[in-house]
Motif scaffolding. Structure first.
Motif, PDB file in Angstrom:
ATOM      1  N   LYS A 241     -12.812  21.887  35.176  1.00 48.18           N
ATOM      2  CA  LYS A 241     -12.729  20.902  36.254  1.00 48.18           C
ATOM      3  C   LYS A 241     -11.307  20.742  36.786  1.00 48.18           C
ATOM      4  N   ASP A 242     -10.330  21.193  36.012  1.00 44.68           N
ATOM      5  CA  ASP A 242      -8.944  21.104  36.472  1.00 44.68           C
ATOM      6  C   ASP A 242      -8.564  22.251  37.402  1.00 44.68           C
ATOM      7  N   ASP A 243      -9.428  23.243  37.496  1.00 42.90           N
ATOM      8  CA  ASP A 243      -9.188  24.371  38.404  1.00 42.90           C
ATOM      9  C   ASP A 243      -9.795  24.016  39.758  1.00 42.90           C
ATOM     10  N   GLU A 244      -8.947  23.616  40.710  1.00 42.81           N
ATOM     11  CA  GLU A 244      -9.424  23.107  41.989  1.00 42.81           C
ATOM     12  C   GLU A 244     -10.229  24.147  42.762  1.00 42.81           C
ATOM     13  N   SER A 245      -9.743  25.395  42.810  1.00 35.14           N
ATOM     14  CA  SER A 245     -10.449  26.423  43.575  1.00 35.14           C
ATOM     15  C   SER A 245     -11.803  26.730  42.967  1.00 35.14           C
ATOM     16  N   LEU A 246     -11.874  26.753  41.620  1.00 28.56           N
ATOM     17  CA  LEU A 246     -13.144  27.025  40.958  1.00 28.56           C
ATOM     18  C   LEU A 246     -14.113  25.869  41.148  1.00 28.56           C
ATOM     19  N   ARG A 247     -13.593  24.647  41.106  1.00 31.92           N
ATOM     20  CA  ARG A 247     -14.456  23.485  41.319  1.00 31.92           C
ATOM     21  C   ARG A 247     -15.080  23.508  42.714  1.00 31.92           C
ATOM     22  N   ARG A 248     -14.256  23.856  43.730  1.00 33.61           N
ATOM     23  CA  ARG A 248     -14.794  23.925  45.099  1.00 33.61           C
ATOM     24  C   ARG A 248     -15.833  25.027  45.229  1.00 33.61           C
ATOM     25  N   TRP A 249     -15.583  26.155  44.543  1.00 27.76           N
ATOM     26  CA  TRP A 249     -16.541  27.259  44.587  1.00 27.76           C
ATOM     27  C   TRP A 249     -17.881  26.845  43.995  1.00 27.76           C
ATOM     28  N   LYS A 250     -17.847  26.133  42.878  1.00 26.35           N
ATOM     29  CA  LYS A 250     -19.085  25.671  42.245  1.00 26.35           C
ATOM     30  C   LYS A 250     -19.822  24.684  43.141  1.00 26.35           C
ATOM     31  N   GLU A 251     -19.078  23.783  43.770  1.00 31.51           N
ATOM     32  CA  GLU A 251     -19.722  22.807  44.647  1.00 31.51           C
ATOM     33  C   GLU A 251     -20.336  23.483  45.861  1.00 31.51           C
ATOM     34  N   GLN A 252     -19.685  24.533  46.371  1.00 32.90           N
ATOM     35  CA  GLN A 252     -20.251  25.280  47.492  1.00 32.90           C
ATOM     36  C   GLN A 252     -21.521  25.993  47.074  1.00 32.90           C
ATOM     37  N   LEU A 253     -21.534  26.553  45.868  1.00 31.27           N
ATOM     38  CA  LEU A 253     -22.716  27.255  45.378  1.00 31.27           C
ATOM     39  C   LEU A 253     -23.892  26.304  45.217  1.00 31.27           C
ATOM     40  N   LEU A 254     -23.613  25.112  44.687  1.00 31.42           N
ATOM     41  CA  LEU A 254     -24.689  24.153  44.443  1.00 31.42           C
ATOM     42  C   LEU A 254     -25.118  23.426  45.702  1.00 31.42           C
ATOM     43  N   GLY A 255     -24.280  23.416  46.725  1.00 34.13           N
ATOM     44  CA  GLY A 255     -24.656  22.779  47.979  1.00 34.13           C
ATOM     45  C   GLY A 255     -24.899  21.293  47.810  1.00 34.13           C
ATOM     46  N   SER A 256     -26.065  20.829  48.268  1.00 34.45           N
ATOM     47  CA  SER A 256     -26.378  19.404  48.266  1.00 34.45           C
ATOM     48  C   SER A 256     -27.185  18.974  47.053  1.00 34.45           C
ATOM     49  N   VAL A 257     -27.062  19.679  45.937  1.00 36.83           N
ATOM     50  CA  VAL A 257     -27.818  19.326  44.737  1.00 36.83           C
ATOM     51  C   VAL A 257     -27.434  17.930  44.269  1.00 36.83           C
ATOM     52  N   ASP A 258     -28.426  17.107  43.961  1.00 37.09           N
ATOM     53  CA  ASP A 258     -28.196  15.779  43.401  1.00 37.09           C
ATOM     54  C   ASP A 258     -28.039  15.927  41.890  1.00 37.09           C
ATOM     55  N   ILE A 259     -26.790  15.984  41.417  1.00 41.39           N
ATOM     56  CA  ILE A 259     -26.517  16.212  40.002  1.00 41.39           C
ATOM     57  C   ILE A 259     -27.085  15.091  39.147  1.00 41.39           C
ATOM     58  N   ASN A 260     -27.063  13.862  39.666  1.00 38.92           N
ATOM     59  CA  ASN A 260     -27.586  12.729  38.894  1.00 38.92           C
ATOM     60  C   ASN A 260     -29.087  12.851  38.651  1.00 38.92           C
ATOM     61  N   ALA A 261     -29.777  13.566  39.538  1.00 36.19           N
ATOM     62  CA  ALA A 261     -31.229  13.698  39.405  1.00 36.19           C
ATOM     63  C   ALA A 261     -31.623  14.868  38.524  1.00 36.19           C
ATOM     64  N   VAL A 262     -30.828  15.952  38.522  1.00 44.82           N
ATOM     65  CA  VAL A 262     -31.259  17.161  37.824  1.00 44.82           C
ATOM     66  C   VAL A 262     -30.309  17.623  36.732  1.00 44.82           C
ATOM     67  N   GLY A 263     -29.162  16.972  36.596  1.00 43.12           N
ATOM     68  CA  GLY A 263     -28.105  17.515  35.773  1.00 43.12           C
ATOM     69  C   GLY A 263     -28.309  17.469  34.280  1.00 43.12           C
ATOM     70  N   GLU A 264     -29.318  16.774  33.776  1.00 44.77           N
ATOM     71  CA  GLU A 264     -29.498  16.644  32.333  1.00 44.77           C
ATOM     72  C   GLU A 264     -30.495  17.656  31.753  1.00 44.77           C
ATOM     73  N   SER A 265     -31.117  18.448  32.597  1.00 43.08           N
ATOM     74  CA  SER A 265     -32.149  19.371  32.124  1.00 43.08           C
ATOM     75  C   SER A 265     -31.567  20.756  31.885  1.00 43.08           C
ATOM     76  N   LEU A 266     -31.893  21.354  30.720  1.00 45.43           N
ATOM     77  CA  LEU A 266     -31.463  22.715  30.422  1.00 45.43           C
ATOM     78  C   LEU A 266     -32.346  23.749  31.090  1.00 45.43           C
TER      79      LEU A 266
END
Length: 246
Positions: free
Chosen positions: A86-111
């Motif tokens: 999470k401290d890598d700013e460029s990697l964090r932005r890349w991950k957020e772009q990949l996930l798009g508009s995913v609601d992490i609070n709704a789906v983030g706890e499932s494996l």
């Protein structure tokens, strides 16, 4: 389709290719292609669990129902994925772009990801699409559809992904006629993040076989699995090839 009596066709996506297919064209999803996603390893870490080279190599002698164990490493929730580096700013932005508009609070706890195949459609120029809803049982009763011999068509899937990223979603199709296996096809669909809107994947246009020996009734089995060999849908059905459309 290569029948025992020697009819040959170039059609592939509904099960008429003697060789089968592995590795579809790169699939666009959530702003990244499957190829671009693989390049994530060069940036420090990758958001999804990649399939190994061995998982993509399927020999012609391998039986359809033989499942191979693939070591993809530990699963992570989407929240855990975003917490990594999470401290890598460029990697964090890349991950957020990949996930798009995913609601992490709704789906983030499932494996475990969940994939629901909503429908299959057969698309032919000059005709309305043949939309094939998926029965609750997974197995249509009676004849599912009829194709005209020598006609060009493409197959389109509509599916929804929820809970977590699905890695290496694949479509396999096996076709029999009069008890003889006449074709086995494999198509890589891609890797997808969860989202509210359904995804679609259209396969390349192909041609049904033609001629006296190509006509008749066929039985088939289609499956949708991922890199973990998790089965999301299996459909057993029958279809006809006739001189004309039904």
């Amino acid at each position: 389709m290569s029948l025992a009596i020697g009819v040959v066709s170039t059609a592939k996506s509904m099960g008429f290719d003697d060789k089968g297919k592995e590795g579809a064209p790169e699939t666009q999803q959530a702003g990244k292609t499957a190829h671009e996603e693989e390049s994530g390893d060069e940036r420090g870490t990758s958001l999804s669990r990649h399939m190994s080279e061995g998982s993509a190599a399927v020999t012609e002698d391998e039986e359809e129902d033989v499942e191979r164990k693939i070591d993809l490493g530990p699963q992570c929730t989407l929240k855990e994925q975003l917490e990594k580096d999470k401290d890598d700013e460029s990697l964090r932005r890349w991950k957020e772009q990949l996930l798009g508009s995913v609601d992490i609070n709704a789906v983030g706890e499932s494996l475990e990801p969940e994939v629901k195949i909503l429908s299959l459609a057969i698309k032919t120029a000059g005709r309305e699409d043949i939309v094939l809803p998926i029965p609750e049982s997974g197995n249509p009763e009676g004849l599912w559809f009829t194709l005209k011999e020598g006609s060009r068509y493409s197959l389109m899937f509509t599916f929804q992904v929820s809970h977590n990223i699905v890695s290496g979603l694949k479509y396999t199709n096996t076709v029999w006629k009069t008890g003889l296996k006449v074709d086995s096809t494999k198509e890589m669909i891609g890797t997808f993040s969860p989202q509210a809107e359904p995804y679609t994947h259209e396969m390349p246009e192909e041609t049904t076989p033609s001629g006296l020996f190509a006509r008749g009734t066929y039985s088939a089995r289609s499956k949708f699995v991922d890199d973990d060999n998790k089965l999301y849908l299996e459909i057993n059905y029958t279809f006809d090839i006739k001189k004309d459309w039904a």
